[in-house]
Scaffold this active site. Structure first.
Site, PDB file in Angstrom:
ATOM      1  CE  LYS A   1      27.495  57.909  95.508  1.00  0.00           C
ATOM      2  NZ  LYS A   1      27.116  57.012  96.593  1.00  0.00           N
TER       3      LYS A   1
ATOM      4  CB  ALA B   1      31.451  49.158  97.409  1.00  0.00           C
TER       5      ALA B   1
ATOM      6  N   GLY C   1      16.781  60.045 109.315  1.00  0.00           N
ATOM      7  CA  GLY C   1      18.194  59.643 109.380  1.00  0.00           C
ATOM      8  C   GLY C   1      19.077  60.574 108.567  1.00  0.00           C
TER       9      GLY C   1
ATOM     10  CG  HIS D   1      50.864  75.980  90.280  1.00  0.00           C
ATOM     11  ND1 HIS D   1      50.110  76.440  91.344  1.00  0.00           N
ATOM     12  CD2 HIS D   1      50.912  76.998  89.383  1.00  0.00           C
ATOM     13  CE1 HIS D   1      49.732  77.691  91.102  1.00  0.00           C
ATOM     14  NE2 HIS D   1      50.204  78.054  89.916  1.00  0.00           N
TER      15      HIS D   1
ATOM     16  N   GLY E   1      22.210  60.358 107.937  1.00  0.00           N
ATOM     17  CA  GLY E   1      23.472  59.653 107.686  1.00  0.00           C
ATOM     18  C   GLY E   1      23.846  59.812 106.225  1.00  0.00           C
ATOM     19  CB  VAL E   2      26.119  57.812 104.073  1.00  0.00           C
ATOM     20  CG1 VAL E   2      27.007  58.167 102.919  1.00  0.00           C
ATOM     21  CG2 VAL E   2      26.975  57.514 105.292  1.00  0.00           C
TER      22      VAL E   2
ATOM     23  CB  SER F   1      18.253  56.707 104.936  1.00  0.00           C
ATOM     24  OG  SER F   1      17.990  58.061 105.291  1.00  0.00           O
TER      25      SER F   1
ATOM     26  NE  ARG G   1      22.585  48.490 102.925  1.00  0.00           N
ATOM     27  CZ  ARG G   1      21.564  48.289 102.092  1.00  0.00           C
ATOM     28  NH1 ARG G   1      20.620  49.210 101.957  1.00  0.00           N
ATOM     29  NH2 ARG G   1      21.476  47.178 101.394  1.00  0.00           N
TER      30      ARG G   1
HETATM   31  P1  FAD Z   1      25.867  43.461  98.684  1.00  0.00           P
HETATM   32  O1  FAD Z   1      26.276  44.449  97.685  1.00  0.00           O
HETATM   33  O2  FAD Z   1      24.672  43.746  99.518  1.00  0.00           O
HETATM   34  O3  FAD Z   1      25.650  42.114  97.883  1.00  0.00           O
HETATM   35  C1  FAD Z   1      25.211  40.958  98.490  1.00  0.00           C
HETATM   36  C2  FAD Z   1      24.564  40.076  97.452  1.00  0.00           C
HETATM   37  O4  FAD Z   1      24.296  38.814  98.032  1.00  0.00           O
HETATM   38  C3  FAD Z   1      23.229  40.606  96.937  1.00  0.00           C
HETATM   39  O5  FAD Z   1      23.266  40.663  95.548  1.00  0.00           O
HETATM   40  C4  FAD Z   1      22.212  39.590  97.425  1.00  0.00           C
HETATM   41  O6  FAD Z   1      21.151  39.362  96.499  1.00  0.00           O
HETATM   42  C5  FAD Z   1      23.063  38.353  97.543  1.00  0.00           C
HETATM   43  N1  FAD Z   1      22.555  37.366  98.472  1.00  0.00           N
HETATM   44  C6  FAD Z   1      22.106  37.554  99.733  1.00  0.00           C
HETATM   45  N2  FAD Z   1      21.753  36.377 100.280  1.00  0.00           N
HETATM   46  C7  FAD Z   1      21.977  35.429  99.349  1.00  0.00           C
HETATM   47  C8  FAD Z   1      21.793  34.024  99.306  1.00  0.00           C
HETATM   48  N3  FAD Z   1      21.337  33.355 100.358  1.00  0.00           N
HETATM   49  N4  FAD Z   1      22.105  33.390  98.163  1.00  0.00           N
HETATM   50  C9  FAD Z   1      22.576  34.051  97.071  1.00  0.00           C
HETATM   51  N5  FAD Z   1      22.766  35.370  97.066  1.00  0.00           N
HETATM   52  C10 FAD Z   1      22.471  36.052  98.185  1.00  0.00           C
HETATM   53  N6  FAD Z   1      29.461  52.038  99.466  1.00  0.00           N
HETATM   54  C11 FAD Z   1      30.539  52.689  98.987  1.00  0.00           C
HETATM   55  O7  FAD Z   1      31.671  52.259  99.238  1.00  0.00           O
HETATM   56  N7  FAD Z   1      30.412  53.821  98.232  1.00  0.00           N
HETATM   57  C12 FAD Z   1      29.204  54.337  97.927  1.00  0.00           C
HETATM   58  O8  FAD Z   1      29.120  55.348  97.236  1.00  0.00           O
HETATM   59  C13 FAD Z   1      28.047  53.682  98.412  1.00  0.00           C
HETATM   60  N8  FAD Z   1      26.822  54.159  98.135  1.00  0.00           N
HETATM   61  C14 FAD Z   1      25.719  53.489  98.582  1.00  0.00           C
HETATM   62  C15 FAD Z   1      24.460  54.022  98.304  1.00  0.00           C
HETATM   63  C16 FAD Z   1      23.327  53.390  98.765  1.00  0.00           C
HETATM   64  C17 FAD Z   1      21.977  53.969  98.452  1.00  0.00           C
HETATM   65  C18 FAD Z   1      23.455  52.176  99.500  1.00  0.00           C
HETATM   66  C19 FAD Z   1      22.226  51.456  99.977  1.00  0.00           C
HETATM   67  C20 FAD Z   1      24.685  51.650  99.796  1.00  0.00           C
HETATM   68  C21 FAD Z   1      25.842  52.306  99.349  1.00  0.00           C
HETATM   69  N9  FAD Z   1      27.123  51.837  99.644  1.00  0.00           N
HETATM   70  C22 FAD Z   1      28.215  52.507  99.191  1.00  0.00           C
HETATM   71  C23 FAD Z   1      27.317  50.600 100.424  1.00  0.00           C
HETATM   72  C24 FAD Z   1      27.624  49.433  99.478  1.00  0.00           C
HETATM   73  O9  FAD Z   1      26.572  49.292  98.571  1.00  0.00           O
HETATM   74  C25 FAD Z   1      27.819  48.166 100.286  1.00  0.00           C
HETATM   75  O10 FAD Z   1      28.787  48.368 101.285  1.00  0.00           O
HETATM   76  C26 FAD Z   1      28.265  47.035  99.381  1.00  0.00           C
HETATM   77  O11 FAD Z   1      27.325  46.787  98.371  1.00  0.00           O
HETATM   78  C27 FAD Z   1      28.509  45.761 100.194  1.00  0.00           C
HETATM   79  O12 FAD Z   1      28.910  44.748  99.339  1.00  0.00           O
HETATM   80  P2  FAD Z   1      28.606  43.223  99.678  1.00  0.00           P
HETATM   81  O13 FAD Z   1      29.163  42.454  98.522  1.00  0.00           O
HETATM   82  O14 FAD Z   1      29.063  42.914 101.037  1.00  0.00           O
HETATM   83  O15 FAD Z   1      27.034  43.101  99.714  1.00  0.00           O
HETATM   84  P1  NAI Z   2      23.913  55.640 108.353  1.00  0.00           P
HETATM   85  O1  NAI Z   2      24.348  54.739 109.439  1.00  0.00           O
HETATM   86  O2  NAI Z   2      24.915  56.343 107.553  1.00  0.00           O
HETATM   87  O3  NAI Z   2      22.950  56.753 108.948  1.00  0.00           O
HETATM   88  C1  NAI Z   2      21.774  56.441 109.635  1.00  0.00           C
HETATM   89  C2  NAI Z   2      21.362  57.642 110.446  1.00  0.00           C
HETATM   90  O4  NAI Z   2      20.065  57.417 110.911  1.00  0.00           O
HETATM   91  C3  NAI Z   2      22.262  57.883 111.640  1.00  0.00           C
HETATM   92  O5  NAI Z   2      22.648  59.238 111.707  1.00  0.00           O
HETATM   93  C4  NAI Z   2      21.381  57.473 112.813  1.00  0.00           C
HETATM   94  O6  NAI Z   2      21.671  58.184 113.995  1.00  0.00           O
HETATM   95  C5  NAI Z   2      20.009  57.807 112.276  1.00  0.00           C
HETATM   96  N1  NAI Z   2      18.928  57.069 112.911  1.00  0.00           N
HETATM   97  C6  NAI Z   2      18.923  55.771 113.311  1.00  0.00           C
HETATM   98  N2  NAI Z   2      17.730  55.456 113.854  1.00  0.00           N
HETATM   99  C7  NAI Z   2      16.964  56.568 113.775  1.00  0.00           C
HETATM  100  C8  NAI Z   2      15.637  56.871 114.162  1.00  0.00           C
HETATM  101  N3  NAI Z   2      14.856  55.950 114.726  1.00  0.00           N
HETATM  102  N4  NAI Z   2      15.171  58.107 113.940  1.00  0.00           N
HETATM  103  C9  NAI Z   2      15.954  59.055 113.364  1.00  0.00           C
HETATM  104  N5  NAI Z   2      17.224  58.834 112.987  1.00  0.00           N
HETATM  105  C10 NAI Z   2      17.717  57.602 113.184  1.00  0.00           C
HETATM  106  O7  NAI Z   2      22.940  54.752 107.456  1.00  0.00           O
HETATM  107  P2  NAI Z   2      22.304  54.999 106.021  1.00  0.00           P
HETATM  108  O8  NAI Z   2      22.336  56.435 105.653  1.00  0.00           O
HETATM  109  O9  NAI Z   2      21.013  54.276 106.044  1.00  0.00           O
HETATM  110  O10 NAI Z   2      23.299  54.228 105.084  1.00  0.00           O
HETATM  111  C11 NAI Z   2      23.596  52.859 105.355  1.00  0.00           C
HETATM  112  C12 NAI Z   2      25.012  52.559 105.048  1.00  0.00           C
HETATM  113  O11 NAI Z   2      25.199  52.424 103.644  1.00  0.00           O
HETATM  114  C13 NAI Z   2      26.020  53.633 105.458  1.00  0.00           C
HETATM  115  O12 NAI Z   2      26.343  53.568 106.814  1.00  0.00           O
HETATM  116  C14 NAI Z   2      27.183  53.281 104.596  1.00  0.00           C
HETATM  117  O13 NAI Z   2      27.876  52.233 105.177  1.00  0.00           O
HETATM  118  C15 NAI Z   2      26.510  52.819 103.320  1.00  0.00           C
HETATM  119  N6  NAI Z   2      26.466  53.937 102.361  1.00  0.00           N
HETATM  120  C16 NAI Z   2      27.650  54.445 101.934  1.00  0.00           C
HETATM  121  C17 NAI Z   2      27.674  55.500 101.059  1.00  0.00           C
HETATM  122  C18 NAI Z   2      28.989  56.068 100.658  1.00  0.00           C
HETATM  123  O14 NAI Z   2      30.008  55.424 100.902  1.00  0.00           O
HETATM  124  N7  NAI Z   2      29.028  57.231 100.027  1.00  0.00           N
HETATM  125  C19 NAI Z   2      26.444  56.094 100.533  1.00  0.00           C
HETATM  126  C20 NAI Z   2      25.257  55.495 101.086  1.00  0.00           C
HETATM  127  C21 NAI Z   2      25.286  54.443 101.944  1.00  0.00           C
END
Ligand code: FAD
Ligand code: NAI
Length: 476
Positions: A58, A331, A190, A455, A192-193, A280, A283
């Site tokens: 962000k 998150a 990909g 408004h 996706g998001v 991407s 996950r």
């Molecule tokens: P995580 O945040 O993955 O945290 C898990 C933690 O557990 C990590 O710190 C890891 O090191 C730790 N861990 C793992 N195994 C062990 C172990 N054995 N012992 C100790 N620690 C361990 N979601 C949104 O809602 N809004 C967004 O805008 C958004 N943007 C995103 C952008 C990107 C680029 C990505 C990749 C994801 C985004 N997400 C977003 C998704 C969001 O980050 C995840 O859904 C969220 O972080 C999940 O939270 P969690 O606590 O389940 O896991």
């Molecule tokens: P995603 O699931 O959003 O998108 C992955 C995309 O890749 C899909 O459209 C899928 O059809 C495509 N794909 C899969 N295999 C492929 C292949 N072999 N070749 C070409 N395309 C392929 O996953 P992304 O973007 O990696 O994000 C992971 C997750 O992280 C999201 O699903 C979301 O849960 C979280 N996230 C949330 C955000 C938010 O809330 N704003 C921002 C970023 C991530």
């Protein structure tokens, strides 16, 4: 004893650290295990979200939007800015400073709430009335015991066998958030998001972005009206090149960049040459090394910890939340599950309403939705009425120059209960929250229509869309 706890949480992402804080608030002696190290080698709390997810993405989205605004969108206000430049190093330093501030903030919050941070990687050693968890930090190992364990180990990027990620040239989210310069040609696998958000960042800063998507349709989880609008805006309007229905065949890294060989939607062999490639494609849950199999904690074939609707696992008093379990990888979903589990442990009766979890894609305009699409509602056999209203005729939207998009409301035809709301707009992330609240209270479109909206505000479009469900919009 110092190594005996009521609750041990494994993982300090938004699911884990929130669960730990709530458990401590409820008087439970709580520890949180976390082994993450940031690029400087320092141990850091906050998980994917704070370190390499929501927060840094962000920050970059905001910087790139500012750059685009200054470069292209101030003319209409009569403002001329010449020679706008982007210093990627400073932009990245700003992002890193935000991440540090936020992750240090979690350290402060844990201390304030008397949660012990056990720095290292956690693993189940044994289970029973008290579970034993080994925490390993390099050579250093200690074993702690807890009545309850909450697994909150999150997820990591899924990689493709054809595309080895080095996070320099071929990157997952970690590398894609840290480019030291704007790549001239960026390939993304990909649509996706992450593909759309990070593709937008680097496009705004000047990269030529091509996104390769396996599925034949775009943003399949969204309402069809949103899919059409988003496709038009991102491709024709903004110049993202998105190719649907492709099959990735081979990825070759060269000194000067990457070549992606793929088959297009007509079955023809194609090549994409780019300087950097982002993979991407979703996950995968983090369950390796957790000792799950050894203690009989059930994990499904895709690696998710199996849980019921209240996040109970197959083992008594072992819970799992967030990305490591079923449901959207978001998150706020992880956080809400963390609160629910802590409260269940404390004997309360909380629940998470999985039908009211909003999704937001932070592109520009943003895309946000909650609940059912019109198509899903109909497929489920529900009779619905819909109302849609554009921002193009809203005074506030015109005033701010952000008049792209619409609000669409899907309501039950018989009861008028709101089943889903879909928004495309620069501020969709904030606007969707009214819809979430109404849906959580099982409200109707008439409820939204009868509530006084200030408004001139963007929220008036939400009200007009609600009026449109009953074909009585006032301003169209
Ligand atoms: P995580 O945040 O993955 O945290 C898990 C933690 O557990 C990590 O710190 C890891 O090191 C730790 N861990 C793992 N195994 C062990 C172990 N054995 N012992 C100790 N620690 C361990 N979601 C949104 O809602 N809004 C967004 O805008 C958004 N943007 C995103 C952008 C990107 C680029 C990505 C990749 C994801 C985004 N997400 C977003 C998704 C969001 O980050 C995840 O859904 C969220 O972080 C999940 O939270 P969690 O606590 O389940 O896991
Ligand atoms: P995603 O699931 O959003 O998108 C992955 C995309 O890749 C899909 O459209 C899928 O059809 C495509 N794909 C899969 N295999 C492929 C292949 N072999 N070749 C070409 N395309 C392929 O996953 P992304 O973007 O990696 O994000 C992971 C997750 O992280 C999201 O699903 C979301 O849960 C979280 N996230 C949330 C955000 C938010 O809330 N704003 C921002 C970023 C991530």
């Amino acid at each position: 004893m110092s190594n005996e706890y009521d609750v041990v949480v494994i993982g300090a992402g938004p699911g884990g650290y929130i669960a730990a804080i709530r458990a401590a608030q409820l008087g439970l002696k709580t520890a949180c295990v976390e082994g993450w190290r940031n690029p400087k080698g320092e141990m850091a709390l906050g998980g994917t979200c704070l370190n390499v997810g929501c927060i840094p993405s962000k920050a970059l989205l905001a910087s790139s939007e500012e750059f685009e605004r200054v470069s292209h969108h101030l003319d209409e206000h009569g403002i001329t800015v010449a020679g706008a430049k982007i210093d990627v190093g400073r932009m990245q330093a700003r992002k890193d400073a935000i991440v540090t501030k936020m992750t240090k903030g979690i350290e402060f919050l844990l201390k304030k709430n008397k949660v012990t941070w056990l720095a290292g990687w956690g693993r189940f050693v044994s289970t029973g009335e008290r579970h034993a968890i080994e925490v390993a930090n390099g050579e250093k190992k200690e074993t702690v015991h807890a009545r309850h364990v909450i697994v909150a180990t999150g997820s990591k990027a899924r990689h493709l066998p054809q595309a080895a990620v080095d996070n320099v040239t071929v990157c997952d989210n970690e590398g894609a958030l840290a480019f030291p310069a704007v790549p001239r040609r960026l390939g993304v696998i990909g649509a996706g998001v992450i593909g759309l958000e990070l593709g937008s960042v680097w496009r705004r800063l000047g990269a030529e972005v091509t996104i390769l998507e396996a599925l034949p349709n775009f943003l399949g989880a969204c309402d069809e009206a949103v899919q059409k609008e988003a496709w038009k805006v991102f491709t024709k309007g903004q110049g993202l090149s998105i190719r649907l229905g492709v099959k990735i065949e081979k990825v070759t890294t060269r000194k000067t960049g990457v070549v992606v060989e793929y088959t297009d939607d007509k079955g023809l062999a194609q090549k994409l040459e780019c300087d950097k490639l982002v993979v991407s494609v979703g996950r995968v849950p983090n369950t390796e090394g957790l000792g799950a199999r050894e203690v009989g904690l059930k994990v499904d074939e895709r690696g998710f910890v199996e849980v019921d609707a209240q996040c109970r696992t197959s083992l008594p008093n072992v819970w799992a939340i967030g990305d490591v379990v079923r449901g959207p990888m978001l998150a706020h979903k992880a956080e809400d599950e963390g609160v629910m589990v802590a409260e269940l442990i404390a004997g309360q009766k909380p629940h998470v309403d999985y039908d009211c979890i909003p999704w937001i894609i932070y592109t520009s305009p943003e895309v946000a939705w909650v609940g059912l699409t019109e198509q899903k509602a109909k497929a489920d056999g529900l009779a619905v009425r819909t109302g849609q209203f554009p921002f193009a005729i809203n005074g506030r939207a015109l005033g701010t120059g952000q008049s792209q998009g619409f609000v669409k409301i899907v309501a039950d035809a018989a009861t008028d209960r709101v089943l889903g709301v879909h928004i495309v707009h620069a501020h969709a992330s904030d606007l969707i929250q009214e819809a979430v609240t109404v849906m959580e209270f099982k409200g109707s479109s008439e409820d939204i229509a009868r509530i006084c909206h200030g408004h001139p505000t963007l929220s008036e479009v939400v009200r007009e869309a609600a009026l449109a469900v009953d074909k009585r919009s006032l301003n169209s």
